[in-house]
Design an enzyme around this catalytic site. Structure first.
Site, PDB file in Angstrom:
ATOM      1  N   SER A  56       0.797  -1.226   0.000  1.00 52.51           N
ATOM      2  CA  SER A  56       0.000   0.000   0.000  1.00 52.51           C
ATOM      3  C   SER A  56       0.835   1.283   0.000  1.00 52.51           C
ATOM      4  O   SER A  56       0.302   2.344  -0.328  1.00 52.51           O
ATOM      5  CB  SER A  56      -0.926   0.019   1.218  1.00 52.51           C
ATOM      6  OG  SER A  56      -0.178  -0.086   2.411  1.00 52.51           O
ATOM      7  N   ASP A 336      -4.096   7.787   7.909  1.00 48.57           N
ATOM      8  CA  ASP A 336      -4.824   6.849   8.763  1.00 48.57           C
ATOM      9  C   ASP A 336      -3.841   6.198   9.735  1.00 48.57           C
ATOM     10  O   ASP A 336      -2.764   6.739   9.957  1.00 48.57           O
ATOM     11  CB  ASP A 336      -5.608   5.831   7.911  1.00 48.57           C
ATOM     12  CG  ASP A 336      -4.700   5.003   7.004  1.00 48.57           C
ATOM     13  OD1 ASP A 336      -3.476   4.970   7.238  1.00 48.57           O
ATOM     14  OD2 ASP A 336      -5.216   4.376   6.052  1.00 48.57           O
ATOM     15  N   HIS A 339      -0.789   4.867   7.125  1.00 49.36           N
ATOM     16  CA  HIS A 339      -0.298   5.497   5.901  1.00 49.36           C
ATOM     17  C   HIS A 339      -0.131   7.009   6.020  1.00 49.36           C
ATOM     18  O   HIS A 339      -0.997   7.677   6.586  1.00 49.36           O
ATOM     19  CB  HIS A 339      -1.268   5.211   4.748  1.00 49.36           C
ATOM     20  CG  HIS A 339      -1.541   3.756   4.558  1.00 49.36           C
ATOM     21  ND1 HIS A 339      -2.700   3.154   5.012  1.00 49.36           N
ATOM     22  CD2 HIS A 339      -0.808   2.786   3.980  1.00 49.36           C
ATOM     23  CE1 HIS A 339      -2.660   1.864   4.711  1.00 49.36           C
ATOM     24  NE2 HIS A 339      -1.521   1.602   4.094  1.00 49.36           N
TER      25      HIS A 339
END
Ligand SMILES: *[C@@H]1O[C@H](CO)[C@@H](O)[C@H](O)[C@H]1NC(C)=O
Ligand SMILES: *[C@@H]1O[C@H](CO)[C@@H](O)[C@H](O)[C@H]1NC(C)=O
Ligand SMILES: *[C@@H]1O[C@H](CO)[C@@H](O)[C@H](O)[C@H]1NC(C)=O
Ligand SMILES: *[C@@H]1O[C@H](CO)[C@@H](O)[C@H](O)[C@H]1NC(C)=O
Ligand SMILES: *[C@@H]1O[C@H](CO)[C@@H](O)[C@H](O)[C@H]1NC(C)=O
Length: 359
Positions: A56, A336, A339
């Site tokens: 990610s 978040d 990230h």
């Protein structure tokens, strides 16, 4: 997963690790030197394509809408303005590295047939939630991602000449470790597992090089103990040093492996993107240097679930939000619990770029 993680680290033999770390510190000066040396070589050719593998921290839209928060509001609110598969409010590491080498952000593999004119910039094979081994997410691990790449070469979508002027970005941000913790609450075997992860990563790096990619940038693990999911316990005040020691061990092994690989290669092919140092630099500087961003509390995320069982982007059955979003994502480093925001990535990029420009 949080509880498991806490369990694991509390029973972890911290002293054994300390011993290991202090035992090898002596050599880190050397590898650091080597590391600088490789920077100088990385961009002395004109790259025309970027190929991306990993998770990610690099994914720009491969992950599935059905399982990933990155396709839910408020992800993508800053860029491109709506959720589009990036795990951030906007741009991620891939986008900044593409900018640095002077190409457009490469098309996610999943969308390759919808933007044929973008194939010339390379391709992004990274899937959020994945690792070098299979994780809790069903998406393709790094081996399979490289298989996709290999198939495209076989199909002559990319030629050996293309690859000669290519850069690869490889991110590994810890999903193997969170999966290990979730599946195996015990700390036993943990150090061995770090070795297995780095060994598998090494196999993957060699494979990418073997396919003909000229230069390969691989991320060192970021300070996991500073992610909001870990600092939550201290109201986002303190990084967890125990977790960061584990990260240092991973990064040390990676450094050794990359030095070895570069020593075996004629012109240095591998470069470590030291996310650990970059994150820490940004946390420390807080806008003191020109170009740095001003983050009031760099450890506090912008988008937070209203309780531990809700995450950014989750809604109840009536569509009511189960999270809160800060007023200004530009003023926070983390988006978040895991990230960075676009502004966070931008400052990490600046921290990395400063290193490049010193040479
Ligand atoms: C660091 O993390 C471990 C496990 O995750 C936990 O046991 C420990 O209490 C944490 N330390 C601090 C200072 O929060
Ligand atoms: C990668 O995924 C494939 C398919 O799930 C699996 O067969 C393979 O063992 C995985 N590779 C590694 C290194 O875990
Ligand atoms: C879990 O830990 C045990 C030792 O307690 C180890 O033998 C095993 O390989 C670990 N499991 C995984 C999935 O790595
Ligand atoms: C590099 O390789 C040579 C021979 O292949 C070896 O003698 C030397 O010790 C290696 N250096 C490092 C830093 O691994
Ligand atoms: C959510 O977490 C709280 C504790 O943080 C717990 O009391 C509650 O039962 C959880 N709710 C659900 C739906 O799991």
């Amino acid at each position: 997963m949080g509880t498991h993680q806490r369990l694991l680290f509390s029973s972890f033999s911290f002293y054994l690790l300390l011993l290991l770390l202090t035992g090898v510190h002596g050599s880190s000066g050397d590898s650091h030197h080597h590391h600088h040396h490789t920077h100088r070589h990385l961009f002395n050719f004109k790259p025309s394509k970027l190929f991306v593998f990993g998770d990610s921290y690099a994914d720009t839209g491969n992950n599935r809408k059905s399982i990933a928060n990155s396709w839910k509001v408020p992800y993508g609110v800053t860029f491109p303005g709506k959720p589009a598969g990036r795990f951030s409010d906007g741009r991620v590491l891939t986008d900044y590295l593409a900018r640095f080498i002077g190409v457009k952000s490469p098309i996610p593999y999943r969308w390759r047939n919808f933007a044929v004119n973008r194939l010339k910039y390379g391709m992004n094979f990274a899937y959020g939630g994945t690792g070098v081994f299979d994780t809790l997410f069903p998406d393709p691990n790094m081996t399979i991602q490289i298989d996709f790449f290999q198939q495209l070469i076989k199909d002559k979508v990319y030629t050996p000449i293309d690859l000669q002027s290519s850069v690869a970005l490889v991110t590994l941000s810890g999903n193997d470790y969170s999966t290990y913790i979730a599946r195996n609450g015990s700390a036993q075997g943990w150090l061995d597992f770090i070795t297995q992860v780095v060994n598998q990563l090494t196999v993957n790096l060699k494979r990418i090089q073997g396919l003909g990619v000229k230069k390969i940038a691989v991320s060192a693990l970021q300070p996991l103990g500073c992610l909001p999911r870990s600092t939550f316990a201290s109201s986002f005040q303190q990084c967890n040093g125990t977790q960061n020691e584990l990260v240092s061990y991973h990064n040390l092994l990676l450094q050794q492996v990359v030095s070895k690989l570069n020593n075996e290669t004629k012109d240095s092919s591998f470069l470590i993107l030291d996310l650990y140092t970059a994150f820490m630099t940004v946390f420390k500087n807080k806008g003191e240097r020109p170009g740095d961003s001003k983050f009031e509390n760099p450890l506090k995320p912008c988008c937070i679930g209203i309780s531990t069982n809700f995450s950014c982007g989750s809604v109840d059955e009536n569509g009511a939000k189960k999270y809160t979003v800060c007023d200004d994502p530009e003023a926070t480093f983390f988006w978040d619990t895991v990230h960075p925001t676009q502004e966070g990535w931008r400052s990490v990029y600046l921290a990395l770029q400063a290193t490049l420009e010193q040479l």
